[in-house]
Design a protein around this motif. Sequence first.
Motif, PDB file in Angstrom:
ATOM      1  N   LYS A 131      48.244  39.523  31.582  1.00 40.53           N
ATOM      2  CA  LYS A 131      49.492  40.157  32.019  1.00 40.53           C
ATOM      3  C   LYS A 131      49.894  41.247  31.039  1.00 40.53           C
ATOM      4  CE  LYS A 131      54.392  39.427  33.016  1.00 40.53           C
ATOM      5  NZ  LYS A 131      55.527  38.479  33.068  1.00 40.53           N
ATOM      6  N   MET A 141      44.107  34.038  32.858  1.00 38.69           N
ATOM      7  CA  MET A 141      45.480  33.840  33.311  1.00 38.69           C
ATOM      8  C   MET A 141      45.572  32.612  34.206  1.00 38.69           C
ATOM      9  SD  MET A 141      46.768  37.750  34.225  1.00 38.69           S
ATOM     10  CE  MET A 141      45.259  38.281  35.064  1.00 38.69           C
ATOM     11  N   GLU A 144      50.602  33.002  36.129  1.00 39.93           N
ATOM     12  CA  GLU A 144      50.609  34.218  35.318  1.00 39.93           C
ATOM     13  C   GLU A 144      50.011  35.396  36.088  1.00 39.93           C
ATOM     14  OE1 GLU A 144      50.194  32.521  30.746  1.00 39.93           O
ATOM     15  OE2 GLU A 144      48.403  32.678  32.011  1.00 39.93           O
TER      16      GLU A 144
END
Length: 607
Positions: free
Chosen positions: A368, A430, A434
């Motif tokens: 992210k 992730m 996320e």
Amino acid sequence: MASASTRENSGRVFNVVLIKPTHYDDQGYPIQWLRSAIPSNTLACMYGLAQDAARRQILGSDVELRLHTFDETNTRIRPKEIARMVREAGGDGMVCLVGVQSNQFPRAVDLARMFRAEGLQVGIGGFHVSGCLAMLPELPPEIREAQALGISIFAGESENHRFDGVLRDAFAHKLQPLYNYLDDLPGLEGEPLPILPRARVSRTMGKLSSLDFGRGCPYQCSFCTIINVQGRKSRFRNADDLERILRENQAQGVNRFFITDDNFARNAQWEQLFDRIIKLREEEGMFFGFTIQVDTLCHKIPNFIEKATRAGANRVFIGLENINPDNLIEAKKRQNKITEYRAMLQKWREHGAHTAAGYILGFPADTKESILRDIEIIKRELPLDILEFFFLTPLPGSEDHQRLLAKGVWMDPDLNKYDLNHRVTHHAKMSDAEWEDAYRSAWAAYYTDDHMKTVLRRSAVHGLRGIKSLRSKLLMFHIMIKYEGVHPLEGGALRLKFRKDRRPGMKLESPFVFYPRYAFKTLRNALGYWLTIRKFDRFMKEAVEAPDREAYTDRAVAPQSAEDFEDMALYHATTGGEAALARKKRDEAIRKGAAQKPADVIAPAAE
């Protein structure tokens, strides 16, 4: 509904119903609009082929071939009413669900099931069935289940009179379970041309139609289905074909087109095509506007951008995909050179075209934090107008899907989610939450008020002709994400929902719940639209009336210098960027050295 027939008062009628299906939203309702954004090229191609079959009277001189077209993104499909229409015309015909992508396959089968219950013959074709047959060792369960319902499956392309065979089989009530033409891709020159009736085109925003000049792509991107369905050898229409389709559309008042070629810059006949359009524009006063798709090296082709914009290409979609070269290599998109991104975008901008780019989120190196960092770099250093975000999705028909399936990696079994707007597998770095949050955050990070002002100010520098169009496009993207919760490419004007059209397996809502909620959300969104429109109008007014409008500059639009390569984050935020910059410096040094050598020294090497 749009329809056409071979003649009037014929003794026998055979109805051909062409439907481009939509897909369901997260609440189970078909995504439909009063006016949709993107026309269907497959519907245009199939209508052109069916018209040609009707003119040639392939079912006999005593049979009227009656055509009907529907695009479910802007038209409610009522199977019972369509079946009644067919029965009233003599009861003979077939329904073709065309251009069906993976996310549309569940909806297509649900419609087909209803048509089969009415006694109609049904066929399904498009990228999902073609991709599965091209890349998988056996038919997947959903296609076998469709065949068990009596639905005929068509894989490949319908030119070269292949659709004739399907129509004849349907006329004889002997449709085959499978038509597979994937191993024999047809040429396109002289084939019937894609066209949509004006009544159908009028249901798209801006009365936009579509056509293709070529099919196939020479590259190897692992996430792509086109190379495995349409092939890696490009096939083209010629300039005479192009002129015919433009004149036919002009005659019905249609002059704006989305060119669906995956990469128009690799069309070997691009110059002849552009020259023909330029001739029609400049010698006959005909007007055309185009959106085309190109790669990131198109600016290296001499005169390509100049002639494209002169022909009317005012919007350009570019498969940027990512600014981290390591991610591009992982996806086998080696043709993208980040050191060329800025020069390419600047050249389109200088010639008055707006640029949009696809950007994929979820490559192995992504987090992210890295995604949001890269978006800020793009905003600051690349003169890009519109950025379209997509989840990295293993689409059936792609190498990615084939590889994950062979390894037994989990992929969401609900094909309806394979729209590039939903996460359908897991990420190595992730968590699911996320990754989904990174996707939402990416849209929010790019489409900020401050950046929208900047994009409009960049556009205003080069005159006022295109700023209204750009403002409308930015507005559309902002509204679809913020208020409608759909990808802008699936968007439109005024969302339509019908209570009884909910996806099978989901509970039919009470009218006392459904209608008040639908009305409230429509009104709430309308207020949001109005406020957003006023805001964007204010941004545009500020850009147009700025005293330094013509002198405005920023890092992204300023002329590129050698020093830029040393201090731009685009080239230094990742190890891949550093390596790309080093390669560029090395290549330039080699070229410079070669240019300084005497001709008799370099001639032997050239031989």
